[in-house]
Design an enzyme around this catalytic site. Structure first.
Site, PDB file in Angstrom:
ATOM      1  N   HIS A  54     -23.530 -16.644  27.767  1.00  0.00           N
ATOM      2  CA  HIS A  54     -23.970 -15.562  26.876  1.00  0.00           C
ATOM      3  C   HIS A  54     -24.797 -16.120  25.724  1.00  0.00           C
ATOM      4  CE1 HIS A  54     -21.051 -16.073  23.465  1.00  0.00           C
ATOM      5  NE2 HIS A  54     -20.234 -16.505  24.401  1.00  0.00           N
ATOM      6  N   ASP A  98     -21.106 -21.973  20.913  1.00  0.00           N
ATOM      7  CA  ASP A  98     -20.514 -20.900  21.712  1.00  0.00           C
ATOM      8  C   ASP A  98     -21.493 -19.722  21.658  1.00  0.00           C
ATOM      9  OD1 ASP A  98     -18.971 -18.853  22.803  1.00  0.00           O
ATOM     10  OD2 ASP A  98     -17.686 -18.665  21.024  1.00  0.00           O
ATOM     11  N   GLU A 139     -21.063 -10.494  25.100  1.00  0.00           N
ATOM     12  CA  GLU A 139     -19.799 -11.188  25.315  1.00  0.00           C
ATOM     13  C   GLU A 139     -18.922 -11.190  24.070  1.00  0.00           C
ATOM     14  OE1 GLU A 139     -16.826 -14.386  25.611  1.00  0.00           O
ATOM     15  OE2 GLU A 139     -18.406 -14.129  24.118  1.00  0.00           O
ATOM     16  N   GLU A 140     -19.518 -11.376  22.904  1.00  0.00           N
ATOM     17  CA  GLU A 140     -18.725 -11.508  21.673  1.00  0.00           C
ATOM     18  C   GLU A 140     -17.972 -10.232  21.308  1.00  0.00           C
ATOM     19  OE1 GLU A 140     -17.916 -14.121  20.307  1.00  0.00           O
ATOM     20  OE2 GLU A 140     -19.446 -15.634  20.655  1.00  0.00           O
ATOM     21  N   ASP A 200     -18.741 -21.164  29.403  1.00  0.00           N
ATOM     22  CA  ASP A 200     -18.593 -20.784  27.992  1.00  0.00           C
ATOM     23  C   ASP A 200     -18.195 -22.018  27.199  1.00  0.00           C
ATOM     24  OD1 ASP A 200     -18.095 -19.339  25.555  1.00  0.00           O
ATOM     25  OD2 ASP A 200     -17.822 -17.529  26.737  1.00  0.00           O
ATOM     26  N   HIS A 208     -16.097 -20.619  16.336  1.00  0.00           N
ATOM     27  CA  HIS A 208     -16.433 -19.481  15.485  1.00  0.00           C
ATOM     28  C   HIS A 208     -16.618 -19.860  14.020  1.00  0.00           C
ATOM     29  CE1 HIS A 208     -15.338 -15.875  18.290  1.00  0.00           C
ATOM     30  NE2 HIS A 208     -16.169 -16.739  18.829  1.00  0.00           N
TER      31      HIS A 208
END
Length: 344
Positions: free
Chosen positions: A65, A183, A217-218, A238, A318
Site C-alpha cells: 500500500h 510502512d 490500507e491505513e 507490508d 507509525h
C-alpha cells in the site's frame, strides 16, 4: 538494491495520506508505463498491474500500500491555528513537533506548518510536559502571518483539507533507512523493482500475478474489493512489527503467523519458510498483536484465497520509523522467490 532504495526515496517524497493519493498513483502509472506495463487504475484509486504467467487459470495477488498516515483539518481556531482529525491509527505523541503541509483544496497550493500541543511553552504552561495529547489540544501552527480565524480562512484553508507529515527520509552510511511511511513504501518500492527486473529479464512467472498498489490500507479496506475470481493466493507485503516479545528485527524478513485478525494460512506460511531456507534468506516468524493488513481486510470481505503476510522489520511503527537495507534485501529476495515458485 540501489534501484529499490531510489524508488523508496521517490515514494516517500510524495505526500499520500489515505484519501489524498492521486499524486502517488500518477507516479506509479508513469513509472509502470515507462517499464512497459499497462497499469490499471481502480475506481478506489489504486494501481494494478496484471502479469500473465504460464498458468492463467490460477492467479496470485501480491499487494503493497502507498497510502500513509496523515490528518485532516477539523476546524480553524480563533487564533488562526488548526484543529486536526487523524487519518489512520497513531497516538498524538507520534507526530508532536513534526513539520507538515496543509494541502489547500480550494487553491491547489500548500501551506507549511508544525504540529504542536497547544500548551507548548514551558515558560507559560505548567502542564506543558504532562498534559494529555488529544484531538482538542493538538494543533497546526501555520508558517503564515495569521492571528485569527479570518486570516487563516483567507488563505483558502477549510475543514477537510488534508495534512501530510514531513517524511524526513535519511539513508545512513551504516545502511539504516530512517523515514516516516516505511510502512508501506518499502514494500511498494520492492514490488516496483521486481516488476522492473521481470521486464528486463523477459521472465514468465509460473502463474498470472496481480500486483496491487492499494490506497486505503491505513483505514482498513485496502485491496479487498476487486480480486479476480481466479485468485487462489494472496500475499500482502507490508511491515514487520518490532518491540518487546517480538522476534522481528531490522536485518531479516519477518513472516507473520498471526495478527489482530487471526492466524494467516498455515500451509502458505510454511511455504514461505521453506523458500527462505532453500534460498538462504534470513527470516523471523512473528505475531503482530495490534495489526491488520490488506490480506486480512480481504479475508474479512469474504475472499476465498490462502493469505499470507511478510515484510521488512520496521522499528517504531507509525512514528519516525527505521529499518536496515539488509531487511529490505531479505524481503525482496523472499517475495521474488515466492513469485517464481509453484503454488502452495
Amino acid at each position: 538494491m540501489q534501484q529499490t532504495i531510489d524508488y523508496l526515496k521517490k515514494l516517500t517524497s510524495i505526500p499520500s495520506p489515505t484519501g489524498f493519493t492521486r499524486e502517488v498513483a500518477d507516479y506509479l502509472v508513469e513509472e509502470l508505463e515507462r517499464l512497459g506495463y499497462k497499469p490499471i487504475r481502480t475506481n478506489k484509486g489504486g494501481v494494478n498491474v496484471i502479469v500473465k504467467g504460464k498458468d492463467d487459470t490460477k492467479h496470485r495477488v501480491v499487494t503493497a500500500h502507498v497510502d500513509t498516515l496523515g490528518a485532516m483539518v477539523r476546524g480553524v481556531k480563533a487564533d488562526g491555528r488548526l484543529k486536526m482529525a487523524k487519518i489512520g491509527g497513531y497516538p498524538w505523541n507520534m507526530i508532536e513537533g513534526e513539520n507538515c503541509l496543509v494541502h489547500v483544496a480550494s487553491t491547489g497550493k500548500t501551506v507549511s506548518g508544525t504540529i504542536l500541543i497547544h500548551q507548548t511553552s514551558t515558560h507559560v504552561y505548567k502542564d506543558a510536559g504532562t498534559a494529555e495529547r488529544t484531538e482538542d489540544n493538538m494543533e497546526v501552527r501555520l508558517d503564515a502571518k495569521v492571528r485569527n480565524e479570518k486570516e487563516t480562512r483567507n488563505l483558502g484553508i477549510d475543514v477537510g483539507d488534508f495534512i501530510s507529515f514531513d517524511p524526513r527520509t535519511t539513508i545512513t552510511d551504516t545502511g539504516f533507512i530512517k523515514s516516516r511511511f516505511l510502512d508501506d513504501k518499502v514494500s511498494a518500492a520492492i514490488l516496483l523493482d521486481l516488476l522492473r527486473i521481470y521486464k528486463e529479464e523477459n521472465l514468465e512467472l509460473p502463474n498470472t500475478t496481480h500486483f496491487m498498489f492499494s490506497v486505503f490500507e491505513e483505514v482498513g479496506h485496502g485491496a479487498n474489493s476487486n480480486l479476480p475470481k481466479e485468485a487462489v493466493e494472496y500475499l500482502a507485503v507490508d511491515m514487520g512489527a518490532m518491540g518487546d516479545d517480538q522476534q522481528t528485527d531490522e536485518y531479516t524478513v519477518s513472516i507473520c503467523v498471526k495478527d489482530a485478525s487471526g492466524p494467516y494460512n498455515y500451509e502458505f506460511r510454511n511455504h514461505l519458510v521453506q523458500l527462505a531456507k532453500d534460498n538462504d534468506i534470513q527470516y523471523k516468524l512473528d505475531i503482530y498483536p495490534y495489526y491488520g493488513s490488506d490480506a486480512s481486510a480481504a479475508m474479512r470481505a469474504g475472499a476465498e484465497v490462502k493469505h499470507a503476510l511478510l515484510g521488512a522489520g520496521i522499528e517504531s511503527s507509525h512514528s519516525y520509523e527505521r529499518t536496515h537495507i539488509d531487511s529490505v534485501e531479505q524481503t525482496q529476495k523472499l517475495v521474488n522467490a515466492y513469485l517464481r515458485s509453484t503454488l502452495v
